[in-house]
Write a protein that holds these residues in place. Structure first.
Motif, PDB file in Angstrom:
ATOM      1  N   GLU A  69     -42.974  37.324 -21.798  1.00  0.00           N
ATOM      2  CA  GLU A  69     -42.943  35.990 -22.394  1.00  0.00           C
ATOM      3  C   GLU A  69     -42.147  35.033 -21.512  1.00  0.00           C
ATOM      4  N   LEU A  70     -41.003  35.515 -20.992  1.00  0.00           N
ATOM      5  CA  LEU A  70     -40.193  34.679 -20.112  1.00  0.00           C
ATOM      6  C   LEU A  70     -40.958  34.338 -18.844  1.00  0.00           C
ATOM      7  N   GLN A  71     -41.696  35.329 -18.306  1.00  0.00           N
ATOM      8  CA  GLN A  71     -42.485  35.090 -17.104  1.00  0.00           C
ATOM      9  C   GLN A  71     -43.547  34.041 -17.368  1.00  0.00           C
TER      10      GLN A  71
ATOM     11  N   THR B  97     -43.450  26.339 -16.860  1.00  0.00           N
ATOM     12  CA  THR B  97     -42.460  25.369 -16.381  1.00  0.00           C
ATOM     13  C   THR B  97     -42.752  24.976 -14.946  1.00  0.00           C
ATOM     14  N   VAL B  98     -43.103  25.950 -14.116  1.00  0.00           N
ATOM     15  CA  VAL B  98     -43.466  25.655 -12.726  1.00  0.00           C
ATOM     16  C   VAL B  98     -44.655  24.704 -12.693  1.00  0.00           C
ATOM     17  N   ASP B  99     -45.645  24.962 -13.535  1.00  0.00           N
ATOM     18  CA  ASP B  99     -46.831  24.097 -13.597  1.00  0.00           C
ATOM     19  C   ASP B  99     -46.444  22.662 -13.947  1.00  0.00           C
ATOM     20  N   LEU B 100     -45.575  22.513 -14.935  1.00  0.00           N
ATOM     21  CA  LEU B 100     -45.185  21.176 -15.379  1.00  0.00           C
ATOM     22  C   LEU B 100     -44.417  20.426 -14.295  1.00  0.00           C
ATOM     23  N   VAL B 101     -43.478  21.119 -13.648  1.00  0.00           N
ATOM     24  CA  VAL B 101     -42.698  20.484 -12.575  1.00  0.00           C
ATOM     25  C   VAL B 101     -43.619  20.120 -11.410  1.00  0.00           C
ATOM     26  N   ALA B 102     -44.527  21.042 -11.055  1.00  0.00           N
ATOM     27  CA  ALA B 102     -45.459  20.777  -9.955  1.00  0.00           C
ATOM     28  C   ALA B 102     -46.338  19.560 -10.267  1.00  0.00           C
ATOM     29  N   GLU B 103     -46.784  19.438 -11.519  1.00  0.00           N
ATOM     30  CA  GLU B 103     -47.606  18.287 -11.911  1.00  0.00           C
ATOM     31  C   GLU B 103     -46.843  16.977 -11.757  1.00  0.00           C
ATOM     32  N   ARG B 104     -45.554  17.000 -12.144  1.00  0.00           N
ATOM     33  CA  ARG B 104     -44.742  15.790 -12.019  1.00  0.00           C
ATOM     34  C   ARG B 104     -44.541  15.408 -10.556  1.00  0.00           C
ATOM     35  N   ILE B 105     -44.354  16.408  -9.711  1.00  0.00           N
ATOM     36  CA  ILE B 105     -44.158  16.141  -8.278  1.00  0.00           C
ATOM     37  C   ILE B 105     -45.434  15.545  -7.677  1.00  0.00           C
TER      38      ILE B 105
ATOM     39  N   SER C 191     -43.599  28.652  -5.158  1.00  0.00           N
ATOM     40  CA  SER C 191     -42.541  29.674  -5.146  1.00  0.00           C
ATOM     41  C   SER C 191     -41.173  29.020  -4.960  1.00  0.00           C
ATOM     42  N   LEU C 192     -41.129  27.934  -4.176  1.00  0.00           N
ATOM     43  CA  LEU C 192     -39.865  27.209  -4.015  1.00  0.00           C
ATOM     44  C   LEU C 192     -39.448  26.569  -5.333  1.00  0.00           C
ATOM     45  N   ILE C 193     -40.402  25.988  -6.036  1.00  0.00           N
ATOM     46  CA  ILE C 193     -40.105  25.386  -7.344  1.00  0.00           C
ATOM     47  C   ILE C 193     -39.584  26.447  -8.299  1.00  0.00           C
ATOM     48  N   ARG C 194     -40.189  27.624  -8.263  1.00  0.00           N
ATOM     49  CA  ARG C 194     -39.736  28.719  -9.138  1.00  0.00           C
ATOM     50  C   ARG C 194     -38.280  29.079  -8.831  1.00  0.00           C
ATOM     51  N   ASN C 195     -37.909  29.067  -7.568  1.00  0.00           N
ATOM     52  CA  ASN C 195     -36.509  29.338  -7.199  1.00  0.00           C
ATOM     53  C   ASN C 195     -35.591  28.216  -7.664  1.00  0.00           C
ATOM     54  N   TRP C 196     -36.060  26.965  -7.570  1.00  0.00           N
ATOM     55  CA  TRP C 196     -35.244  25.849  -8.057  1.00  0.00           C
ATOM     56  C   TRP C 196     -34.931  26.014  -9.535  1.00  0.00           C
ATOM     57  N   ILE C 197     -35.937  26.406 -10.294  1.00  0.00           N
ATOM     58  CA  ILE C 197     -35.782  26.521 -11.750  1.00  0.00           C
ATOM     59  C   ILE C 197     -34.734  27.572 -12.111  1.00  0.00           C
ATOM     60  N   LYS C 198     -34.554  28.566 -11.236  1.00  0.00           N
ATOM     61  CA  LYS C 198     -33.530  29.583 -11.479  1.00  0.00           C
ATOM     62  C   LYS C 198     -32.123  29.022 -11.285  1.00  0.00           C
ATOM     63  N   LYS C 199     -32.000  27.969 -10.464  1.00  0.00           N
ATOM     64  CA  LYS C 199     -30.689  27.425 -10.119  1.00  0.00           C
ATOM     65  C   LYS C 199     -30.348  26.147 -10.882  1.00  0.00           C
ATOM     66  N   PHE C 200     -31.367  25.341 -11.184  1.00  0.00           N
ATOM     67  CA  PHE C 200     -31.129  24.030 -11.783  1.00  0.00           C
ATOM     68  C   PHE C 200     -31.967  23.864 -13.044  1.00  0.00           C
ATOM     69  N   SER C 201     -31.531  22.959 -13.899  1.00  0.00           N
ATOM     70  CA  SER C 201     -32.325  22.649 -15.085  1.00  0.00           C
ATOM     71  C   SER C 201     -33.532  21.804 -14.680  1.00  0.00           C
ATOM     72  N   VAL C 202     -34.544  21.801 -15.532  1.00  0.00           N
ATOM     73  CA  VAL C 202     -35.729  20.986 -15.254  1.00  0.00           C
ATOM     74  C   VAL C 202     -35.342  19.515 -15.181  1.00  0.00           C
ATOM     75  N   GLU C 203     -34.418  19.099 -16.035  1.00  0.00           N
ATOM     76  CA  GLU C 203     -33.967  17.699 -16.017  1.00  0.00           C
ATOM     77  C   GLU C 203     -33.340  17.350 -14.668  1.00  0.00           C
ATOM     78  N   GLU C 204     -32.510  18.245 -14.127  1.00  0.00           N
ATOM     79  CA  GLU C 204     -31.899  18.006 -12.820  1.00  0.00           C
ATOM     80  C   GLU C 204     -32.966  17.880 -11.740  1.00  0.00           C
TER      81      GLU C 204
END
Length: 248
Positions: A102-104, A110-118, A133-146
């Protein structure tokens, strides 16, 4: 009388694991002793090869037991409790695996949503699998809002029709902006001043930040630092000014 059937190797291994490779009669453990799989209810008295009827026994205990049925139910009760515990652990493991899936799935969404915004901020361009894959790593370190706030900062600096180089620079700037925005405000403004200097004049990167830090510690207002960075003519003038302030 039941016909003795050989116990499968996989079943023997499961019994050994369940019993922690320990004789259930005397407590001896492998590899100090040779372990057998014993029938609690002997085959000669109708016992079968179901795991509930099997127990780990060392060679001396197994050979000495012959075909006598255990005098009480303590061993059977112990095996039943162990099996129930194993079943509970299996169910919990299955729940953990389901939760991970479920988390995956949530992470992929979440990656899809961030990629769409970019992509929305970079018309005519797309994000490949490496970018995802870079976006996925970002999400591990920062919030989506950040991440989205950093995207806005980086994208606002692009031209109305950015080329691929501009887009790449914007994309690469997102995690750096996220890191910077977690710094104390004074440090953020020092980095902003450094960025102004780098765009305007030659800068000695190894000492520019310590120079600014020493000047601020000596009393230079960070807003004055920013304004000075916008007008200073060259690196020599900037360095001399910072050293003069630092030395009082």
């Amino acid at each position: 009388m039941s016909t003795r059937q050989p116990i499968r190797k996989s079943v023997r291994f499961e019994v050994f694991k369940r019993d922690n490779f320990t004789c259930q009669y005397c407590g001896a453990k492998a590899p100090d002793v040779i372990l057998h799989v014993d029938h609690i209810n002997p085959v000669s008295k109708g016992g079968d090869n179901e795991i509930i009827n099997l127990v780990t026994a060392c060679q001396p205990c197994n050979l000495g037991k012959s075909d006598r049925v255990l005098s009480d139910s303590s061993s059977i009760d112990r095996q039943r409790a162990q099996l129930e515990g194993l079943n509970e652990r299996r169910e919990q493991l299955e729940m953990m695996l389901a939760w991970r899936d479920e988390l995956q799935s949530f992470g992929d969404t979440t990656v899809d949503l961030v990629a769409e915004r970019i992509v929305a901020r970079m018309p005519g361009h797309s994000i490949n699998e490496h970018g995802r894959s870079l976006i996925r790593n970002w999400i591990k370190k920062f919030s989506v809002e950040e991440i989205l706030d950093a995207l806005d900062v980086a994208a606002d600096k692009m031209s109305s029709s950015p080329d691929q180089e501009e887009v790449n620079e914007c994309f690469d700037a997102i995690p750096r902006i996220c890191v910077t925005r977690r710094l104390p405000e004074v440090k953020q403004k020092m980095l902003y001043a450094r960025g102004i200097l780098r765009r305007r004049i030659y800068v000695n990167h190894s000492i520019v930040m310590p120079l600014m830090a020493n000047a601020i510690e000596a009393g230079l207002d960070v807003e004055e630092l920013i304004e000075f960075s916008k007008t200073v003519k060259n690196w020599t003038e900037f360095r001399a000014a910072m050293e003069e302030i630092a030395n009082g």
